[in-house]
Write a protein that holds these residues in place. Sequence first.
Motif, PDB file in Angstrom:
ATOM      1  N   THR A   1       0.830  -1.198   0.000  1.00 38.58           N
ATOM      2  CA  THR A   1       0.000   0.000   0.000  1.00 38.58           C
ATOM      3  C   THR A   1       0.869   1.254   0.000  1.00 38.58           C
ATOM      4  O   THR A   1       2.063   1.204   0.319  1.00 38.58           O
ATOM      5  CB  THR A   1      -0.922   0.046   1.226  1.00 38.58           C
ATOM      6  N   ILE A   2       0.252   2.374  -0.336  1.00 43.11           N
ATOM      7  CA  ILE A   2       0.989   3.642  -0.316  1.00 43.11           C
ATOM      8  C   ILE A   2       1.441   3.953   1.101  1.00 43.11           C
ATOM      9  O   ILE A   2       2.559   4.443   1.315  1.00 43.11           O
ATOM     10  CB  ILE A   2       0.106   4.776  -0.869  1.00 43.11           C
ATOM     11  N   GLU A   3       0.600   3.658   2.098  1.00 42.81           N
ATOM     12  CA  GLU A   3       0.999   3.920   3.479  1.00 42.81           C
ATOM     13  C   GLU A   3       2.208   3.084   3.862  1.00 42.81           C
ATOM     14  O   GLU A   3       3.160   3.594   4.480  1.00 42.81           O
ATOM     15  CB  GLU A   3      -0.156   3.627   4.436  1.00 42.81           C
ATOM     16  N   GLU A   4       2.218   1.798   3.496  1.00 40.26           N
ATOM     17  CA  GLU A   4       3.355   0.939   3.823  1.00 40.26           C
ATOM     18  C   GLU A   4       4.636   1.447   3.163  1.00 40.26           C
ATOM     19  O   GLU A   4       5.695   1.469   3.791  1.00 40.26           O
ATOM     20  CB  GLU A   4       3.058  -0.497   3.378  1.00 40.26           C
ATOM     21  N   PHE A   5       4.523   1.867   1.907  1.00 39.14           N
ATOM     22  CA  PHE A   5       5.701   2.403   1.211  1.00 39.14           C
ATOM     23  C   PHE A   5       6.218   3.653   1.917  1.00 39.14           C
ATOM     24  O   PHE A   5       7.412   3.767   2.216  1.00 39.14           O
ATOM     25  CB  PHE A   5       5.347   2.742  -0.242  1.00 39.14           C
ATOM     26  N   ALA A   6       5.328   4.618   2.180  1.00 34.68           N
ATOM     27  CA  ALA A   6       5.755   5.898   2.764  1.00 34.68           C
ATOM     28  C   ALA A   6       6.297   5.705   4.176  1.00 34.68           C
ATOM     29  O   ALA A   6       7.299   6.336   4.555  1.00 34.68           O
ATOM     30  CB  ALA A   6       4.582   6.877   2.776  1.00 34.68           C
ATOM     31  N   THR A   7       5.678   4.834   4.955  1.00 36.39           N
ATOM     32  CA  THR A   7       6.128   4.599   6.324  1.00 36.39           C
ATOM     33  C   THR A   7       7.490   3.917   6.337  1.00 36.39           C
ATOM     34  O   THR A   7       8.389   4.291   7.104  1.00 36.39           O
ATOM     35  CB  THR A   7       5.103   3.747   7.086  1.00 36.39           C
ATOM     36  N   ARG A   8       7.665   2.922   5.486  1.00 37.77           N
ATOM     37  CA  ARG A   8       8.933   2.185   5.430  1.00 37.77           C
ATOM     38  C   ARG A   8      10.071   3.098   4.981  1.00 37.77           C
ATOM     39  O   ARG A   8      11.189   3.012   5.471  1.00 37.77           O
ATOM     40  CB  ARG A   8       8.778   0.992   4.485  1.00 37.77           C
ATOM     41  N   ARG A   9       9.783   3.987   4.047  1.00 30.08           N
ATOM     42  CA  ARG A   9      10.834   4.847   3.502  1.00 30.08           C
ATOM     43  C   ARG A   9      11.082   6.092   4.352  1.00 30.08           C
ATOM     44  O   ARG A   9      12.230   6.482   4.565  1.00 30.08           O
ATOM     45  CB  ARG A   9      10.463   5.275   2.066  1.00 30.08           C
ATOM     46  N   PHE A  10       9.994   6.734   4.832  1.00 29.17           N
ATOM     47  CA  PHE A  10      10.151   8.052   5.440  1.00 29.17           C
ATOM     48  C   PHE A  10       9.511   8.216   6.819  1.00 29.17           C
ATOM     49  O   PHE A  10       9.603   9.290   7.400  1.00 29.17           O
ATOM     50  CB  PHE A  10       9.576   9.123   4.507  1.00 29.17           C
ATOM     51  N   GLY A  11       8.864   7.174   7.339  1.00 32.16           N
ATOM     52  CA  GLY A  11       8.294   7.257   8.678  1.00 32.16           C
ATOM     53  C   GLY A  11       6.793   7.514   8.678  1.00 32.16           C
ATOM     54  O   GLY A  11       6.224   8.019   7.711  1.00 32.16           O
ATOM     55  N   GLN A  12       6.168   7.171   9.817  1.00 29.70           N
ATOM     56  CA  GLN A  12       4.714   7.263   9.925  1.00 29.70           C
ATOM     57  C   GLN A  12       4.201   8.700   9.844  1.00 29.70           C
ATOM     58  O   GLN A  12       3.142   8.967   9.274  1.00 29.70           O
ATOM     59  CB  GLN A  12       4.262   6.635  11.245  1.00 29.70           C
ATOM     60  N   GLU A  13       4.950   9.654  10.409  1.00 29.55           N
ATOM     61  CA  GLU A  13       4.474  11.039  10.399  1.00 29.55           C
ATOM     62  C   GLU A  13       4.370  11.593   8.979  1.00 29.55           C
ATOM     63  O   GLU A  13       3.398  12.279   8.641  1.00 29.55           O
ATOM     64  CB  GLU A  13       5.388  11.930  11.240  1.00 29.55           C
ATOM     65  N   VAL A  14       5.363  11.320   8.172  1.00 22.67           N
ATOM     66  CA  VAL A  14       5.315  11.780   6.779  1.00 22.67           C
ATOM     67  C   VAL A  14       4.145  11.126   6.047  1.00 22.67           C
ATOM     68  O   VAL A  14       3.428  11.774   5.282  1.00 22.67           O
ATOM     69  CB  VAL A  14       6.642  11.485   6.071  1.00 22.67           C
ATOM     70  N   ALA A  15       3.937   9.831   6.307  1.00 22.75           N
ATOM     71  CA  ALA A  15       2.819   9.130   5.664  1.00 22.75           C
ATOM     72  C   ALA A  15       1.489   9.751   6.068  1.00 22.75           C
ATOM     73  O   ALA A  15       0.624  10.022   5.223  1.00 22.75           O
ATOM     74  CB  ALA A  15       2.847   7.648   6.031  1.00 22.75           C
TER      75      ALA A  15
END
Length: 369
Positions: free
Chosen positions: A41-55
């Motif tokens: 998912t987009i959330e999984e990608f963004a969290t894995r790469r840049f952290g939960q806050e950015v997501a």
Amino acid sequence: LHAVPTGPIKFLRSPLISFSGRLRALRGLFISRRGPAERTTIEEFATRRFGQEVADTIVSAAVSGILAGDIRRLSAYDCFPVLADFDRKSISPLGRTARRIPTMIRKKRNPKLGRKWKGLVSIDRGLGGLCQALADEIGDGLSVDTRVESITPSRYGYRVAATRAGEKRDVVCDQLILATPAHETARLLEAMAPTASDALREVRSSSLTVVNLGFRREDVGHPLDGFGFLVPHNEPEFPLMGVLFADSAFPHHAPNGYRLLRVFFGGQRMPDAARRSGDELVEIARGALANVLDVKGSPVLVDVCPYPDAIPQYDLDHAERVERIRAALESLVGLTLAGNYLEGVSINDCIKLGRKVGLTVASAAPTVA
């Protein structure tokens, strides 16, 4: 409102993200885990790469503005195909970007390799202008206000039964393109290709309502210095998806002395927006704009445009679903699908698919001497 940071220094100083969240995002720029072999998912990608806050804050707002969707359900690789190769092969987003610098330099030196226009682009007379240009090109062969009742195979290809103003009309063709929305395509294929029809009915779409509000310049306290604002999913009580400062982005959209605000409702934030009354949405918009943009007084222009089931949602099963649809239609020679539920929801994506479909159909047409 907070400006979205456009560089590392601005990002470090931005109040949008906590200090620890900013450090986590910067670390991800240099090194972060690759994506899985399966879809993500987009959330999984963004969290894995840049952290939960950015997501939660930046990515969710951007995706809502583009796709009117929920990053927790949408497929990163299907919504943004460029991410697939990058996410599975690269551990450093910054390193990946550095390797692209020679290509970027070549494009800058050779304008033919890059985009002709950059930034936000508008069309004269709005999107209706694009439709009118296509209609003018077709000329007298275009039939509007016509409902297709059924499609059946015939010895010459396909027989299309339609009605216009109560009058029945049959058209026979050897090549047929269905550029209708997914749910309408499912109806048309139900008798002829039930497997494809069932798969098309699985397509989930978000609805939108766009409320255009014009105000006297003196009634808008905010300078509207930017393109507009988007709302992240961790602001669940705020009713709007976002607002475009229309005349800031496109000055010709409002006359001197006035401001035009284009307010977006719908998506996951208000799924029933397209079914709500215009008066209700206008009042909700006025209350929200008064708080955020210091808007006073009554609008001098009100235009409410509902778009039910406007944007297909590319969830994790999207690619497999499209494969099922196309496999189910392989035996129907001369029948082709086109639409924003297949290979991208943007105008650019639809134009690319339209060209591809047009070339396929043209190559299959018989040569006339």
